[in-house]
Motif scaffolding. Structure first.
Motif, PDB file in Angstrom:
ATOM      1  N   THR A 167       0.481   7.652  10.201  1.00  0.00           N
ATOM      2  CA  THR A 167      -0.104   7.046   8.999  1.00  0.00           C
ATOM      3  C   THR A 167       0.741   5.880   8.511  1.00  0.00           C
ATOM      4  N   LEU A 168       2.045   6.008   8.552  1.00  0.00           N
ATOM      5  CA  LEU A 168       2.915   4.895   8.143  1.00  0.00           C
ATOM      6  C   LEU A 168       2.718   3.692   9.056  1.00  0.00           C
ATOM      7  N   ALA A 169       2.581   3.943  10.361  1.00  0.00           N
ATOM      8  CA  ALA A 169       2.345   2.839  11.294  1.00  0.00           C
ATOM      9  C   ALA A 169       0.999   2.175  11.013  1.00  0.00           C
ATOM     10  N   GLU A 170      -0.025   2.975  10.695  1.00  0.00           N
ATOM     11  CA  GLU A 170      -1.335   2.422  10.362  1.00  0.00           C
ATOM     12  C   GLU A 170      -1.283   1.616   9.075  1.00  0.00           C
ATOM     13  N   TRP A 171      -0.491   2.086   8.116  1.00  0.00           N
ATOM     14  CA  TRP A 171      -0.311   1.313   6.875  1.00  0.00           C
ATOM     15  C   TRP A 171       0.344  -0.038   7.176  1.00  0.00           C
ATOM     16  N   LEU A 172       1.340  -0.051   8.022  1.00  0.00           N
ATOM     17  CA  LEU A 172       1.971  -1.318   8.397  1.00  0.00           C
ATOM     18  C   LEU A 172       0.969  -2.239   9.085  1.00  0.00           C
ATOM     19  N   ARG A 173       0.153  -1.679   9.972  1.00  0.00           N
ATOM     20  CA  ARG A 173      -0.861  -2.488  10.666  1.00  0.00           C
ATOM     21  C   ARG A 173      -1.855  -3.089   9.675  1.00  0.00           C
ATOM     22  N   GLY A 174      -2.153  -2.369   8.605  1.00  0.00           N
ATOM     23  CA  GLY A 174      -3.098  -2.859   7.617  1.00  0.00           C
ATOM     24  C   GLY A 174      -2.479  -3.724   6.538  1.00  0.00           C
ATOM     25  N   THR A 175      -1.159  -3.991   6.650  1.00  0.00           N
ATOM     26  CA  THR A 175      -0.463  -4.726   5.586  1.00  0.00           C
ATOM     27  C   THR A 175       0.224  -5.995   6.095  1.00  0.00           C
ATOM     28  N   LEU A 176       0.969  -5.885   7.191  1.00  0.00           N
ATOM     29  CA  LEU A 176       1.755  -7.022   7.659  1.00  0.00           C
ATOM     30  C   LEU A 176       0.858  -8.164   8.128  1.00  0.00           C
ATOM     31  N   PHE A 177       1.272  -9.389   7.832  1.00  0.00           N
ATOM     32  CA  PHE A 177       0.543 -10.591   8.255  1.00  0.00           C
ATOM     33  C   PHE A 177      -0.915 -10.562   7.774  1.00  0.00           C
ATOM     34  N   THR A 178      -1.103 -10.173   6.540  1.00  0.00           N
ATOM     35  CA  THR A 178      -2.379  -9.995   5.817  1.00  0.00           C
ATOM     36  C   THR A 178      -3.133  -8.747   6.243  1.00  0.00           C
ATOM     37  N   GLY A 179      -2.734  -8.103   7.330  1.00  0.00           N
ATOM     38  CA  GLY A 179      -3.277  -6.806   7.700  1.00  0.00           C
ATOM     39  C   GLY A 179      -4.587  -6.867   8.454  1.00  0.00           C
ATOM     40  N   PHE A 180      -4.741  -5.901   9.376  1.00  0.00           N
ATOM     41  CA  PHE A 180      -5.998  -5.742  10.107  1.00  0.00           C
ATOM     42  C   PHE A 180      -6.173  -4.261  10.448  1.00  0.00           C
ATOM     43  N   PRO A 181      -6.592  -3.440   9.452  1.00  0.00           N
ATOM     44  CA  PRO A 181      -6.719  -1.999   9.693  1.00  0.00           C
ATOM     45  C   PRO A 181      -8.050  -1.584  10.300  1.00  0.00           C
ATOM     46  N   TRP A 182      -8.721  -2.468  10.995  1.00  0.00           N
ATOM     47  CA  TRP A 182      -9.965  -2.126  11.693  1.00  0.00           C
ATOM     48  C   TRP A 182      -9.671  -1.029  12.718  1.00  0.00           C
ATOM     49  N   LEU A 183     -10.593  -0.100  12.884  1.00  0.00           N
ATOM     50  CA  LEU A 183     -10.455   1.046  13.782  1.00  0.00           C
ATOM     51  C   LEU A 183      -9.391   2.038  13.319  1.00  0.00           C
TER      52      LEU A 183
END
Length: 550
Positions: A167-183
């Motif tokens: 979950t923490l890794a997914e949060w980083l994916r959805g946050t860093l560099f404006t984020g892209f939490p698709w999928l």
């Protein structure tokens, strides 16, 4: 006579050893990454397909079993193997679910196919770094696989650590560099009982619960019979808890029921910005806006693809006059200017009591702004890209007959914590979400149901309905419980008419996220990770006291 049974036993033993041997082969270093890629591709297929959403947990559980099948005694060595499996899973996951990005670059962007394919792979490889991080951490903290079953406390610790790190890794994916939490894993759960957690802990919380469910399922291959019963009990409790939460109503109906008309023009993306096709597009939407009778009409994103000053001076005035004659309000997608040299991707509110404007706040990298250092990449595409200005996160809603309708544009509804800022001011708290989108850049692909799945999660988190007007699909009405009440077929020209009942009130997620953003979910995941780490350190040296596997 006495030799025949022995022969049958030998054959039976050989037969039973065959699948175990195959399983051991799949976990070998030379095969495991390829198995992980296949599992990633399979995981991607569970998004945008409600009937397959629950399989995301089973597939992730299979991958976790592969991750935990590591006999190396040193955590450092297990972390290296875990990183490789996490990266290979991510590569299969994201290429298998985001391949439609290639269409926007190669078909509509005019980029050479090899370059577009390479750009897609590089982007997916970047996204795969996040499950790489989670997998390395989870593998290092989990006990080494062996002949003896894991002790229960350490097994539960490994499951908590995996869910927290994931979950923490997914949060980083959805946050860093404006984020892209698709999928994100939580989105695949919108059609199963785990969605009941959404109004309490949001999408990232559902992500955590789904990852924990997958880890508990994977534990069945690592623990004793007693441990398996405990794991199954916890797994059942997670699903029963979700079912119970689905019955809780945090919001209530408010205001009159709105009759809505949602427009889907199906304007070909390759034709949209050509001068010779502008006239038919303006006529199509102008006729709809001037003739339809509803409380609210909503157009897709940039339904009018030119600035107001470039239109015939009477175009918008005629639409406004017709709307007032019919006592109808409208949300019109159109680019606007801000000052002398700024452009915005915007929504105009027409027919209301006062002028209304909404400016998109979360811009698309490369589409609406160019990240620093990537202008060379944009020059490889023949697309009408620009540098747009951002709107605020807490812009007021458009009021229609006392019902507060909050517009959002394109993939802004991918970011639940940002949408929660609309609820910070009670006077602005929405009763209905309205998403204006154009997915024509990506063809008639799985992106359409994937985005609808995301919109459903937002309605689940806030327990308010959503309406969607899109160029090519999915134009839909979603009720306050995340269920699709009506939908137009994609890639058709049409108008979806229906009724929407606004809702008022705050879910726990809306209250928390409007004040603290996504931090409560991050703290939940971090606490689970730390608790898991502590549990995995218990009795680390006492392996000789393990009970035999039953």
């Amino acid at each position: 006579m006495s030799e025949r049974p022995a022969k049958r036993d030998t054959q039976s033993a050989a037969a039973s050893a065959l699948p175990r041997g195959l399983l051991r082969q799949f976990t070998q270093p030379r095969f495991a990454p390829f198995v992980s890629i296949v599992l990633g591709v399979l995981l991607a297929q569970t998004f945008g397909r409600q009937q397959l959403g629950g399989w995301s947990i089973v597939i992730l559980a299979a991958w976790i079993s592969l991750l935990w099948a590591d006999t190396q005694p040193r955590p450092k060595d297990r972390a290296k193997r875990g990183a490789l499996l996490g990266f290979s899973l991510g590569l299969g996951w994201f290429t298998g679910g985001l391949w439609w990005l290639y269409i926007s670059m190669a078909v509509y962007g005019g980029m050479a196919p090899p370059i577009a394919g390479g750009a897609l792979l590089l982007f997916c490889a970047y996204l795969a770094l996040y499950p790489t991080l989670a997998a390395a951490l989870a593998a290092a903290l989990a006990p080494a696989a062996g002949r003896e079953p894991w002790k229960l406390a350490r097994a539960i610790g490994a499951a908590l650590a995996l869910a927290g790190g994931w979950t923490l890794a997914e949060w980083l994916r959805g946050t860093l560099f404006t984020g892209f939490p698709w999928l994100a894993l939580g989105y695949a759960q919108v059609g199963n009982p785990l969605s009941g957690y959404a109004p309490v802990i949001g999408q990232y919380g559902v992500n955590f619960v789904a990852a924990l469910a997958a880890a508990l399922l994977a534990l069945l291959s690592q623990v004793s019979l007693r441990g398996a019963l405990v794991s199954l009990g916890l797994l059942v409790a997670l699903f029963l808890g979700g079912l119970q939460l689905q019955q809780v109503r945090w919001t209530h109906a408010v205001g009159p029921t709105l009759k809505v008309a949602l427009l889907q023009g199906d304007v070909a993306q390759s034709e949209k910005f050509k001068p010779e096709t502008l006239g038919p597009t303006l006529q199509l939407y102008g006729n709809w806006l001037s003739s339809l009778k509803a409380n609210l009409i909503v157009t897709p994103e940039t339904a009018v693809p030119v600035l107001p000053e470039d239109l015939d001076p009477g175009y918008l005035r005629q639409i406004e006059r017709a709307l007032r004659e019919h006592h109808t309000a409208a949300l019109l997608g159109i680019p606007l200017t801000r000052g002398a040299d700024q452009y915005t991707n915007s929504v105009l509110g027409l027919g209301g009591a006062a002028p209304y404007r909404y400016d998109k706040s979360h811009l698309v990298p490369f589409g609406e702004f160019v990240p620093y250092g990537f202008h060379w990449f944009v020059k490889l595409m023949d697309m009408p890209l620009g540098s747009f200005a951002r709107g605020g996160l807490d812009q007021p809603p458009f009021v229609v007959r006392g019902v507060k309708v909050a517009p959002n544009i394109c993939y802004e509804d991918l970011f639940g914590a940002q949408m929660a800022q609309r609820f910070r001011n009670p006077a602005h708290a929405p009763n209905v979400f309205a998403n204006l989108t154009n997915l024509g850049w990506f063809g008639n692909t799985i992106i359409i149901p994937q985005h609808l799945e995301i919109a459903r999660m937002r309605s689940l988190e806030f327990q308010i309905p959503g309406i969607r007007a899109t160029n090519t699909g999915a134009t839909a009405i979603i009720n306050a419980h995340g269920q699709v009440a009506a939908e137009l077929p994609p890639y058709t020209v049409g108008v979806l008419t229906g009724s929407v009942q606004g809702h008022a009130g705050l879910t726990p997620f809306a209250w928390l996220a409007s004040r603290y953003g996504v931090w409560p979910e991050v703290l939940l995941a971090a606490f689970a990770l730390l608790l898991g780490w502590a549990l995995t350190r218990l009795q680390r040296g006492g392996t000789h006291h393990h009970n035999a596997r039953v």
